[in-house]
Enzyme design. Structure first.
Site, PDB file in Angstrom:
ATOM      1  N   LYS A 120      -6.479  -5.022  -3.624  1.00 20.59           N
ATOM      2  CA  LYS A 120      -8.126  -4.360  -3.268  1.00 20.59           C
ATOM      3  C   LYS A 120      -8.423  -3.728  -4.405  1.00 20.59           C
ATOM      4  O   LYS A 120      -7.596  -2.968  -4.985  1.00 20.59           O
ATOM      5  CB  LYS A 120      -7.984  -3.407  -1.816  1.00 20.59           C
ATOM      6  CG  LYS A 120      -9.199  -2.737  -1.571  1.00 20.59           C
ATOM      7  CD  LYS A 120      -9.074  -1.809  -0.297  1.00 20.59           C
ATOM      8  CE  LYS A 120     -10.564  -1.339   0.186  1.00 20.59           C
ATOM      9  NZ  LYS A 120     -10.310  -0.571   1.245  1.00 20.59           N
ATOM     10  N   SER A 140     -13.344  -1.381   5.065  1.00 18.55           N
ATOM     11  CA  SER A 140     -13.611  -1.621   3.898  1.00 18.55           C
ATOM     12  C   SER A 140     -12.845  -2.624   2.963  1.00 18.55           C
ATOM     13  O   SER A 140     -13.359  -3.119   2.070  1.00 18.55           O
ATOM     14  CB  SER A 140     -13.604  -0.287   3.129  1.00 18.55           C
ATOM     15  OG  SER A 140     -12.358   0.115   2.924  1.00 18.55           O
ATOM     16  N   SER A 194      -9.879   0.774   7.690  1.00 14.65           N
ATOM     17  CA  SER A 194     -10.406  -0.077   6.669  1.00 14.65           C
ATOM     18  C   SER A 194      -9.393  -1.359   6.404  1.00 14.65           C
ATOM     19  O   SER A 194      -9.703  -2.329   5.952  1.00 14.65           O
ATOM     20  CB  SER A 194     -10.623   0.461   5.456  1.00 14.65           C
ATOM     21  OG  SER A 194     -11.676   1.188   5.538  1.00 14.65           O
TER      22      SER A 194
END
Lengths: 477, 487
Positions: B78, B153, B177
């Protein structure tokens, strides 16, 4: 109207750690800008603060030295505001749960009486960087070497009632932090500075007046001047029908005035909250015990001991115990020569004068305690007189070397040989018939002149006691 | 390679047998990214050259017999994890060109374990969002239905794993997330106990809630990756020194006789009926394994979202202050003084959702509001924590839906922050209490994946993964591939 001054001080003492409070970057002073700014100092994305254990030990020692409560649980909080030299946009400090609460310091007033000043708290925080405006061609430079340097902010109650008291208090704190080894107290380098909250009120009024905060006072002289100026300004303002507004003021030493930096309305809302990157600081009994045991003898206890153990007067002791290194030096000398009075006289006399002249700290004195003791022993065993000793001291200071070799090489050894002394005395009596006549006529004072002549003829090496004795004997026959 | 999705465990066996090299597999991953990601937008940056170098290094290790279970396996990070020499954008214009001078602990540990990073995945800006629509680099599409959001997210990581671009990707979970996008994309998403994995090098959103996590195909893969990244790190004061158990060894333990608590509040208003059915079916599977299912109560659950949306913006408002245009990141042109430098830089550098949370956070910390908002939210947080702790006195694990609905349409909630925030209802309380949780695929609702969330007590990672693994041995929901059925 009679006015009364109320002052509270916030002292920032830089803690004498090698690395910063939340990172491993060096705290050494004077490096090229930004060479001691690691990623934590720079507030880079993703980096986190890790508490330097040493600062906690130091804060705990301070708390114990002032008889305060050292909190077993204290919490770091973020103080949020934007400024270019504050890399993260917040300063890590302590608000609600500081590491030290309460405590007191006794100061000596001008009339010799003692006054106890209570402390509110002392808390740990990180310093900000420095904005540089000089030689930047109209721009502002940022040096983050200082960002993250550990500070202990020491907050007094508003119990100081004059600039002189404020200075006396600050000196005591200065002495203490150096004593317990937590700060070098170097004011030129900004390691020890203070903000003063100053207000005035009519005598006998219970309620405090509106205060102004004087920022960043970094010398004892400036503190005194700035406070006095501010007190005058406030009294004048009120007497002219004006009102003191709560604000932050800056002392300008060049123009010798204080001027407004920002008013209360312009003040930041710091939005303090506990820093989630740091766990609460929890101190167990073992830690506190170790910190307590690491405390050296404190200044006032030392002064008491010097008076009783060495039979010294309060005035002598004051200077000898002002700094721990001075006291240690004195004790090392007196241990060697077993004469506290003589050791005290030399440490606070010749040695202090020489240190002051060369602007040196006693830790780096050109003559160490053993060498000074070596010199004083030669006075004790009559090898040299006290007067010659001063010359030897000067030579040791300037050229190095120990007392004995200087005495030898310069031929300063005291003349104690009676035969040699008699020869000189005879010569002086022969050369000064008028004075000899006057002495014999009962003018005692002339003896001093004759002794002086003898000492001069011996280049100061004659033993003054013997000279006196021989001279009197010869003149009376 | 006929199968498009292979687990780390499978790939590891292929490496050992010499059937495939890391380089081949890495090339295949890069090829699939090239083919599919222009549509999905799950990557912000694909680092082909670095990946090839790492793959070749891994192949040498494999050849020399010094390889571990992760060596040579492609993966993605990420874009919130700092990576040396490669941009770390955090999904923001503010950091569009930011190159970190160091690797995050998670990045360093996985590189050390021999994993091959093929790039950085898309995410909601500064991890603030539940749909991946707040990314400066554009929304990510859900591989199951490209009209829909993959969640957020860590939406890029979830979509990339679901689409078979990489077998595993890292994520971060502040309020759900990792688990929420895993649920919406039909994969396994694991968030360990707060403090289990170092946050060093993970760009902070809300420090007291942020925790790294793993998005993969199976609980077994998660266990393998956790083994490499969990554990003490001196650079993060909140990272725990608790010993790391053998996660893989714990996977097969029987759950017979163990108790699963099902919070009744999870099934009240707001939960999609089909989703609820999928969750109940999943619970039946556990019952058949001999687990005892018991209803429990989390009386303060309805306060979790409001408390979360006070605490997290408060911390974010402070964490994001360092992005001021002075030392790194975006700096606006045309400034006239210091204040305009700050204002222009932050106006241009941050998107709307980030600004909304900075403003909310600043407000709740302000003089006069602190007690009413921030302090009260912290008290609620403690209550929720206590509720959870009370449950664990009676049960071994909590189970329920991960989200109230399957994947929603892109654009459906983006203009209604409250609706968007309510998507986090089942996940945020787990962060507020700092507990380990996983989302595993447990069914399809109208062709879209539903997630079962399992939550354990502090540092019970092993337990949570054990429950998840046994479910995956009994079911094939985790093997369903978008548009293709079972892989």
């Amino acid at each position: 109207m009679q006015w009364e001054t109320v002052i509270g001080l916030e002292i920032h003492a830089q803690l004498a750690t090698h690395s910063k409070i939340f990172s491993g970057a060096s705290t050494a002073y004077g490096a090229e800008p930004n060479t001691q700014a690691c990623l934590v100092s720079l507030g880079y994305p993703g980096v986190l603060p890790v508490l330097n254990r040493e600062v906690v030990v130091m804060a705990a020692r301070f708390g114990m030295a002032i008889g305060a409560n050292v909190s077993q649980r204290s919490v770091f909080a973020r103080k949020n505001y934007f400024y270019p030299d504050l890399p993260k946009g917040y300063q890590i400090s302590q608000l609600e749960l500081p590491i030290v609460e309460g405590g007191h310091i006794d100061i000596v007033l001008e009339d010799g009486t003692e006054k106890r000043i209570n402390l509110t708290r002392a808390h740990l925080e990180e310093d900000a960087g420095k904005s540089m405006h000089e030689n930047m061609e109209g721009q502002t430079g940022i040096d983050l070497n200082r960002a993250g340097t550990p500070l202990l902010e020491i907050v007094s109650e508003p119990e100081l009632s004059s600039a002189k008291e404020a200075v006396a208090y600050m000196r005591r704190i200065h002495q203490l932090v150096r004593y317990i080894g937590i700060s070098d107290g170097n004011m030129q380098e900004g390691s020890f500075r203070c903000d003063a909250n100053v207000s005035v009120r009519p005598v006998a009024q219970a309620e405090l007046g509106t205060r102004a905060e004087l920022k960043n006072l970094n010398s004892f002289r400036f503190i005194e001047k700035a406070i006095n100026l501010e007190v005058e300004r406030q009294i004048e303002l009120i007497e002219d029908g004006g009102k003191v507004v709560q604000e932050t003021r800056l002392y300008d030493s060049d123009r010798d005035e204080t001027r407004s930096m920002r008013s209360k309305e312009e003040a930041n809302d710091y939005r303090y909250f506990p820093d989630p990157d740091l766990l609460p600081v929890v101190l167990d009994d073992e830690f506190l015990q170790a910190a307590r045991e690491s405390l050296p003898e404190l200044p006032q206890a030392k002064a008491q001991r010097f008076m009783s153990e060495y039979s010294l007067k309060a005035a002598d002791v004051e200077l000898l115990t002002a700094a721990r290194a001075t006291a240690d030096y004195f004790e090392a000398v007196t241990a060697e020569i077993d004469d506290p009075k003589m050791a005290a006289n030399w440490v606070s006399g010749e040695l202090s004068a020489a240190l002051n002249r060369d602007n040196l700290e006693i830790e780096v004195s050109k003559i160490d305690a053993a060498s000074l003791a070596g010199l004083l022993k030669r006075i004790q065993d009559n090898t040299i007189s006290g007067k010659i000793a001063k010359d030897v001291f000067a030579a040791m200071w300037e050229e190095g070397g120990d007392a004995d070799s200087i005495i030898d090489s310069k031929g300063l050894k005291q003349i104690t040989d009676t035969g040699a002394l008699e020869t000189i005395v005879d010569q002086v009596i022969a050369d000064n018939p008028d004075q000899v006549e006057q002495f014999r006529a009962g003018k005692e004072k002339v003896l001093g002149f004759l002794v002086g002549q003898i000492m001069k003829a011996s280049q100061g090496k004659a033993n003054p006691g013997q000279v006196n004795q021989i001279l009197r004997t010869k003149l009376s026959t | 390679m006929t199968r498009q999705r292979q687990t780390i465990a499978e790939l590891s066996r292929l490496f050992q047998s010499g059937a495939v090299s890391s380089r081949e597999l890495t090339e295949a991953s890069l090829k699939r990214i090239a083919e599919h990601d222009s549509e999905l937008n799950s990557f912000i940056n694909v680092t082909q050259e670095e990946a090839r170098v790492a793959a070749d290094t891994a192949d040498k290790l494999l050849a020399s017999g010094k390889a571990g279970p992760l060596t040579g396996v492609p993966m993605a990070h990420k874009d919130i994890f700092c990576t040396r020499n490669i941009t770390t954008t955090c999904g923001s214009r503010m950091l569009e060109n930011f190159v970190s001078p160091y690797d995050a602990t998670v990045v360093a540990r996985l590189a050390e374990a021999g994993m091959v990073s093929v790039g950085k995945t898309n995410m909601d800006e500064f991890a603030m969002g539940s749909s991946n629509e707040t990314s400066y680099f554009g929304a990510v599409k859900n591989p199951w239905d490209q009209e829909r959001s993959p969640g957020g997210s860590s939406g890029g990581s979830a979509a990339a794993v679901a689409a078979g671009l990489v077998p595993m990707a890292t994520g971060t979970d502040t309020g759900g997330s990792v688990r929420q996008p895993a649920a919406l994309c039909g994969i396994t998403g694991f968030k360990p106990t707060y403090g289990r994995i170092s946050r060093f090098g993970m760009i902070a959103y809300a420090s007291s809630l942020d925790q790294a996590g793993v998005l993969g195909l199976t609980a077994e893969d998660v266990a393998l990756v956790m083994q490499a990244i969990a554990g003490f790190d001196a650079r993060d004061s909140t990272c725990s020194a608790e010993p790391v158990p053998d996660y893989v060894a714990g996977l097969e333990a029987s759950v017979s006789g163990k108790t699963i608590g099902v919070p009744k509040e999870y099934f009240e208003a707001g939960l999609d009926a089909g989703y609820a059915e999928a969750v109940h079916s999943a619970l039946d599977v556990y019952q058949q394994m001999g687990a005892d299912i018991r209803e429990v109560s989390l009386p303060n659950l309805s306060l979790a979202v409001p408390a979360y949306y006070v605490v997290s913006p408060a911390e974010a408002s402070s964490n994001l202050s360092r992005f001021d245009g002075i030392r790194f990141g975006h700096r606006a042109e045309g400034m006239t003084d210091l204040e305009s430098l700050y204002k222009l830089t932050r106006k241009e550098g941050f998107g709307d959702e980030v600004k909304r949370r900075i403003m909310t956070g600043t407000y709740v910390l302000s003089a006069g509001y602190y007690d009413a908002y921030y302090l009260k939210a912290q008290k609620v947080r403690q209550l929720i924590s206590n509720d959870m702790a009370r449950c664990f006195e009676d049960v071994d694990i909590l189970a329920g839906p991960t989200t109230p609905t399957p994947a929603f349409r892109i654009g459906e909630k983006v203009d209604d922050p409250i609706q968007m925030y309510l998507n986090d209802i089942y996940t945020v309380s787990v962060n507020l209490a700092g507990l380990p949780g996983v989302s595993i695929p447990c069914g399809l609702v109208d062709g879209l994946p539903a997630g079962l969330q399992l939550v354990g007590p502090h540092f019970a990672e092993q337990n949570v993964l054990n429950f998840a693994h046994l479910f995956q041995k009994e079911t094939d929901w985790h093997l369903r591939v978008p548009g293709e059925g079972v892989s």
